[in-house]
Design an enzyme around this catalytic site. Structure first.
Site, PDB file in Angstrom:
ATOM      1  N   THR A 188     -53.186 133.107   9.723  1.00 31.75           N
ATOM      2  CA  THR A 188     -53.257 131.883   8.932  1.00 31.75           C
ATOM      3  C   THR A 188     -51.871 131.315   8.608  1.00 31.75           C
ATOM      4  O   THR A 188     -50.930 132.063   8.397  1.00 31.75           O
ATOM      5  CB  THR A 188     -53.985 132.229   7.627  1.00 31.75           C
ATOM      6  OG1 THR A 188     -55.320 132.575   7.937  1.00 31.75           O
ATOM      7  CG2 THR A 188     -53.965 131.079   6.647  1.00 31.75           C
ATOM      8  N   ARG A 215     -68.568 132.131  11.143  1.00 33.27           N
ATOM      9  CA  ARG A 215     -67.945 132.805  10.000  1.00 33.27           C
ATOM     10  C   ARG A 215     -66.866 131.912   9.389  1.00 33.27           C
ATOM     11  O   ARG A 215     -66.094 131.263  10.062  1.00 33.27           O
ATOM     12  CB  ARG A 215     -67.332 134.119  10.451  1.00 33.27           C
ATOM     13  CG  ARG A 215     -66.538 134.876   9.359  1.00 33.27           C
ATOM     14  CD  ARG A 215     -65.056 134.653   9.473  1.00 33.27           C
ATOM     15  NE  ARG A 215     -64.270 135.496   8.555  1.00 33.27           N
ATOM     16  CZ  ARG A 215     -62.970 135.371   8.363  1.00 33.27           C
ATOM     17  NH1 ARG A 215     -62.297 134.430   9.014  1.00 33.27           N
ATOM     18  NH2 ARG A 215     -62.324 136.162   7.520  1.00 33.27           N
ATOM     19  N   GLY A 217     -63.857 132.277   6.343  1.00 34.24           N
ATOM     20  CA  GLY A 217     -63.174 133.222   5.471  1.00 34.24           C
ATOM     21  C   GLY A 217     -62.659 132.578   4.197  1.00 34.24           C
ATOM     22  O   GLY A 217     -63.222 131.607   3.680  1.00 34.24           O
ATOM     23  N   THR A 237     -52.710 134.499   2.709  1.00 34.06           N
ATOM     24  CA  THR A 237     -52.933 134.876   4.101  1.00 34.06           C
ATOM     25  C   THR A 237     -53.246 136.362   4.170  1.00 34.06           C
ATOM     26  O   THR A 237     -52.731 137.144   3.374  1.00 34.06           O
ATOM     27  CB  THR A 237     -51.688 134.573   4.958  1.00 34.06           C
ATOM     28  OG1 THR A 237     -51.798 135.233   6.225  1.00 34.06           O
ATOM     29  CG2 THR A 237     -50.402 135.059   4.291  1.00 34.06           C
ATOM     30  N   ALA A 239     -56.374 139.491   4.974  1.00 37.34           N
ATOM     31  CA  ALA A 239     -57.769 139.885   5.165  1.00 37.34           C
ATOM     32  C   ALA A 239     -58.662 138.972   4.331  1.00 37.34           C
ATOM     33  O   ALA A 239     -58.799 139.142   3.117  1.00 37.34           O
ATOM     34  CB  ALA A 239     -57.969 141.346   4.762  1.00 37.34           C
ATOM     35  N   GLY A 240     -59.276 137.989   4.998  1.00 38.18           N
ATOM     36  CA  GLY A 240     -59.927 136.882   4.305  1.00 38.18           C
ATOM     37  C   GLY A 240     -61.046 137.257   3.371  1.00 38.18           C
ATOM     38  O   GLY A 240     -61.158 136.718   2.264  1.00 38.18           O
TER      39      GLY A 240
END
Length: 312
Positions: A188, A215, A217, A237, A239-240
């Site tokens: 991201t 999906r 996030g 930014t 692990a969504g």
């Protein structure tokens, strides 16, 4: 105008210098803008057009072989715009701005967001899937059936491409590299800007590799991927799913509200994130009331997160 940009938290890139040059260009482009909102949109547009970053061109591919982009933007007057699940849209941040500026809503999704983009002059139908990403996807024996088959397929693959968002330095065998020997090198992108009074924050992404088709996030979720008040702004930014669980950007700006400086706010937000989730992320923070280097802060608990700051 002061601008800070990030190119994503995750593994350390094999060759960081070319990526850093693009980040520096993006920050400089933003610093030349007339307003904070113009600044974050123009800065992120540079990154969305560069396949080294997981936003726009070169975005992560989902389980059906399609790249879908998401983005969210917020300004210090608490005006918000977000858009998600957009195939063929390179400049997702511009679509988020259209939602903010031209609609009474805060979030538009899917084909309707694409139609909205086209109506207001944002290019659609762009080729976002690079040859490298296509080859990597096809090599994984992609699923052909329904959602249950896709879920079975992605169980061992989700987030395992070059974008491996939020990968911690001690993940796996501790090397921070894939079996191919290539480090996970992009994720991201985001930017925060201020003119000393107004603030704007934006985050844009192509998602995570091999996610279930459709999906979405943290990125377009206000308070998670981005957040902004008069106290300052933040872009997250990593692990969504975990970022969304703890609303990381809102948490960082909340620390500004409590009187912490930008760097201290970023550090504390990431420490709390790690304690709560055990996962990996990064955040950039900008304080409109601070001067010089104290105005911007960044923190991450992954192998790397490249940033750039510019001031005009």
């Amino acid at each position: 105008m002061r601008v800070i940009v990030h190119g994503g938290a995750g593994g350390a890139p094999d060759d960081p210098k070319p990526r850093q040059a693009v980040l520096d260009e993006a920050a400089a482009r933003g610093a030349d803008a007339a307003t904070p909102l113009d600044a974050v949109e123009s800065a992120v547009a540079v990154l969305e057009s560069d396949p080294r970053f997981n936003a726009g061109v070169g975005g992560a591919v989902q389980s059906d072989g399609v790249v879908r982009t998401d983005a969210g933007v917020m300004t210090s007057d608490r005006e918000i715009g977000a858009a998600c699940s957009m195939p063929g849209v390179e400049h997702a941040a511009s679509v988020a701005r259209i939602v903010r500026d031209e609609t009474p809503h805060v979030f538009v999704s899917g084909e309707h967001a694409v139609e909205l983009a086209a109506e207001f002059g944002v290019e659609t139908g762009a080729a976002l899937l690079t040859d490298e990403t296509r080859e990597r996807y096809e090599a994984e024996d992609p699923p052909r059936g329904g959602p249950r088959e896709h879920l079975d397929w992605l169980a061992s693959r989700f987030g395992s491409g070059d974008d491996r968002a939020g990968e911690r330095p001690d993940d796996g065998d501790g090397t921070g590299v894939e079996a191919s020997g290539r480090a996970s090198d992009h994720d991201t992108v985001g930017a925060v800007a201020t003119d000393g009074e107004r603030v704007a924050a934006v985050t844009s992404t192509g998602g995570r590799s091999f996610a279930l088709a459709g999906r979405v996030g943290d990125v377009p979720q206000v308070g998670s991927g981005f957040f902004c008040t008069e106290a300052g702004g933040a872009s997250a930014t990593g692990a969504g799913e975990d970022i969304a669980r703890v609303t990381l950007s809102r948490r960082a700006v909340g620390h500004l509200d409590d009187g912490l400086g930008a760097q201290e706010a970023a550090d504390r937000a990431i420490a709390e994130f790690e304690e709560l989730t055990g996962s990996g992320a990064g955040v950039i923070v900008l304080d409109p009331t601070a001067a010089g280097a104290d105005a911007a802060g960044s923190a991450f608990n992954t192998e790397g997160m490249q940033t750039s700051v510019a001031h005009e």
